[in-house]
Design a protein around this motif. Sequence first.
Motif, PDB file in Angstrom:
ATOM      1  N   GLN A 138       0.722  -1.257  -0.018  1.00  0.00           N
ATOM      2  CA  GLN A 138      -0.002   0.094  -0.073  1.00  0.00           C
ATOM      3  C   GLN A 138       0.726   1.272  -0.246  1.00  0.00           C
ATOM      4  N   MET A 139       1.906   1.340   1.099  1.00  0.00           N
ATOM      5  CA  MET A 139       2.730   2.330   0.823  1.00  0.00           C
ATOM      6  C   MET A 139       3.623   2.587  -0.521  1.00  0.00           C
ATOM      7  N   ALA A 140       3.999   1.583  -1.114  1.00  0.00           N
ATOM      8  CA  ALA A 140       4.771   1.497  -2.331  1.00  0.00           C
ATOM      9  C   ALA A 140       3.799   2.077  -3.426  1.00  0.00           C
ATOM     10  N   LEU A 141       2.689   1.851  -3.456  1.00  0.00           N
ATOM     11  CA  LEU A 141       1.448   2.237  -4.307  1.00  0.00           C
ATOM     12  C   LEU A 141       1.435   3.832  -4.298  1.00  0.00           C
ATOM     13  N   ALA A 142       1.284   4.158  -2.956  1.00  0.00           N
ATOM     14  CA  ALA A 142       0.825   5.468  -2.527  1.00  0.00           C
ATOM     15  C   ALA A 142       2.092   6.409  -2.840  1.00  0.00           C
ATOM     16  N   TRP A 143       3.540   5.914  -2.702  1.00  0.00           N
ATOM     17  CA  TRP A 143       4.644   6.719  -2.752  1.00  0.00           C
ATOM     18  C   TRP A 143       4.629   7.013  -4.542  1.00  0.00           C
ATOM     19  N   ALA A 144       4.326   5.824  -5.513  1.00  0.00           N
ATOM     20  CA  ALA A 144       4.294   5.997  -6.738  1.00  0.00           C
ATOM     21  C   ALA A 144       3.127   7.255  -7.163  1.00  0.00           C
ATOM     22  N   LEU A 145       2.226   7.061  -6.637  1.00  0.00           N
ATOM     23  CA  LEU A 145       1.221   7.865  -6.846  1.00  0.00           C
ATOM     24  C   LEU A 145       1.533   9.432  -6.890  1.00  0.00           C
ATOM     25  N   ARG A 146       2.508   9.794  -6.145  1.00  0.00           N
ATOM     26  CA  ARG A 146       2.956  11.210  -6.199  1.00  0.00           C
ATOM     27  C   ARG A 146       3.509  11.502  -7.391  1.00  0.00           C
ATOM     28  N   THR A 147       3.954  10.760  -8.218  1.00  0.00           N
ATOM     29  CA  THR A 147       4.674  10.932  -9.486  1.00  0.00           C
ATOM     30  C   THR A 147       3.756  10.884 -10.923  1.00  0.00           C
ATOM     31  N   VAL A 148       3.037   9.475 -10.629  1.00  0.00           N
ATOM     32  CA  VAL A 148       2.341   9.358 -11.886  1.00  0.00           C
ATOM     33  C   VAL A 148       0.648   9.383 -11.867  1.00  0.00           C
ATOM     34  N   THR A 149       0.128   9.436 -12.856  1.00  0.00           N
ATOM     35  CA  THR A 149      -1.427   9.689 -12.567  1.00  0.00           C
ATOM     36  C   THR A 149      -2.161   8.353 -12.084  1.00  0.00           C
ATOM     37  N   SER A 150      -1.524   7.154 -12.828  1.00  0.00           N
ATOM     38  CA  SER A 150      -2.527   5.893 -11.865  1.00  0.00           C
ATOM     39  C   SER A 150      -1.136   5.042 -12.105  1.00  0.00           C
ATOM     40  N   VAL A 151      -1.368   3.695 -11.128  1.00  0.00           N
ATOM     41  CA  VAL A 151      -0.576   2.810 -11.066  1.00  0.00           C
ATOM     42  C   VAL A 151      -1.261   1.571 -11.751  1.00  0.00           C
ATOM     43  N   ILE A 152      -0.850   0.578 -12.240  1.00  0.00           N
ATOM     44  CA  ILE A 152      -1.330  -0.700 -12.637  1.00  0.00           C
ATOM     45  C   ILE A 152      -0.989  -1.904 -11.796  1.00  0.00           C
ATOM     46  N   ILE A 153      -1.749  -2.244 -10.810  1.00  0.00           N
ATOM     47  CA  ILE A 153      -1.601  -3.568 -10.220  1.00  0.00           C
ATOM     48  C   ILE A 153      -1.877  -5.030 -10.954  1.00  0.00           C
ATOM     49  N   GLY A 154      -1.245  -5.831 -10.582  1.00  0.00           N
ATOM     50  CA  GLY A 154      -1.570  -7.355 -10.911  1.00  0.00           C
ATOM     51  C   GLY A 154      -2.239  -8.051  -9.764  1.00  0.00           C
ATOM     52  N   ALA A 155      -2.739  -9.108 -10.123  1.00  0.00           N
ATOM     53  CA  ALA A 155      -3.351 -10.042  -8.974  1.00  0.00           C
ATOM     54  C   ALA A 155      -3.506 -11.094  -9.460  1.00  0.00           C
ATOM     55  N   SER A 156      -3.555 -12.265  -8.426  1.00  0.00           N
ATOM     56  CA  SER A 156      -3.922 -13.610  -8.692  1.00  0.00           C
ATOM     57  C   SER A 156      -5.053 -13.957  -7.963  1.00  0.00           C
ATOM     58  N   ARG A 157      -5.728 -13.079  -6.807  1.00  0.00           N
ATOM     59  CA  ARG A 157      -6.877 -13.522  -6.349  1.00  0.00           C
ATOM     60  C   ARG A 157      -7.391 -12.211  -5.972  1.00  0.00           C
ATOM     61  N   VAL A 158      -8.887 -12.304  -5.611  1.00  0.00           N
ATOM     62  CA  VAL A 158      -9.568 -11.136  -5.089  1.00  0.00           C
ATOM     63  C   VAL A 158      -8.894 -10.447  -3.982  1.00  0.00           C
ATOM     64  N   GLU A 159      -8.326 -11.140  -3.130  1.00  0.00           N
ATOM     65  CA  GLU A 159      -7.964 -10.616  -1.640  1.00  0.00           C
ATOM     66  C   GLU A 159      -6.714  -9.567  -2.000  1.00  0.00           C
TER      67      GLU A 159
END
Length: 328
Positions: free
Chosen positions: A280-301
């Motif tokens: 969560q922190m790594a995504l929040a940190w990246a969102l300081r610089t970019v418009t959106s971040v792309i996450i991958g996932a293998s399960r809903v959780e």
Amino acid sequence: MMVYQANPARYERMPYRPCGRSGLKLPAISLGMWHNFGANKPYDNSRAMVLAAFDAGITHFDLANNYGPPPGSAELTFGRLLATDLKPYRDELLISTKAGWEMWPGPYGDLGSRKYLMASLDASLKRLGVDYVDVFYSHRPDPDTPLEETMGALDSAVRQGKALYVGISSYSPEQTREASRILRDLGTPCLIHQPAFSMFDRWIEHGLTDVLREEGIGSIAFCPLAQGLLTSRYLNGIPGDSRAAASDNPFLTPDNVQTRLAQIQQLDRIAQARGQSLAQMALAWALRTVTSVIIGASRVEQIHENLGAIDNLEFSAEELAAIEAILA
């Protein structure tokens, strides 16, 4: 199977951010379909992840012609969903696809020629079962094809009604500026750039972010969690069932993990103090610089956990300084 009805509260939590100088807004978090949505994965799990994402306000689904495996099968999976569960919601969805990596044998199935891009887009539309995609990307620069030809193909895709917007991925700052100039002259501005970007891969800070700001181009980061390194997965080493333990993964090796382990553990302590997971922190940190971040996932959780990033996007000067010291 129950008839799907989207969550009526799906737009209440997600921030939507303007993409460059355009009228389009992206959700802060987008769902990528690079892995885990191909024919080699159970359809019911792919369906559950996509619907959970949409129910949480993720409107943008990032595809490419070669996503699977096998190549093309992620688009087929999403096309099946568009024909069934998501059929009433097409106008609420932002669907992007790309061409630029090898897709079929021979000289016309790779890179950036007009022949490849136009043929690939037609095939993507057929697999998706749609008349147009919202964003069509040149997936990577082609050293042998004139940039005018590649950008001209993107412009044609818009003029033919097969894409609403166009973008580029993994282009250098210099290539991005020139591509933007060509597209602007053609009358189809470059909407978005998709680079790799994370705490462990910061190449865009050396020129590209300046170009994007000056040109009015939005940005969306792939691999913002560094192939899973920036998650709790590797805090105590390499689990036997992890991606890093798989001998066939060139992107994430045991050496990568060992090299970064001390940093991962230190970053996790900052995340805990913020009330967040490391991811969560790594995504929040990246969102300081970019418009959106792309996450991958293998399960809903995993989708629900990553969505927690949007609940705390602010960083204090002290936190940023501590992160920089760790990453130095």
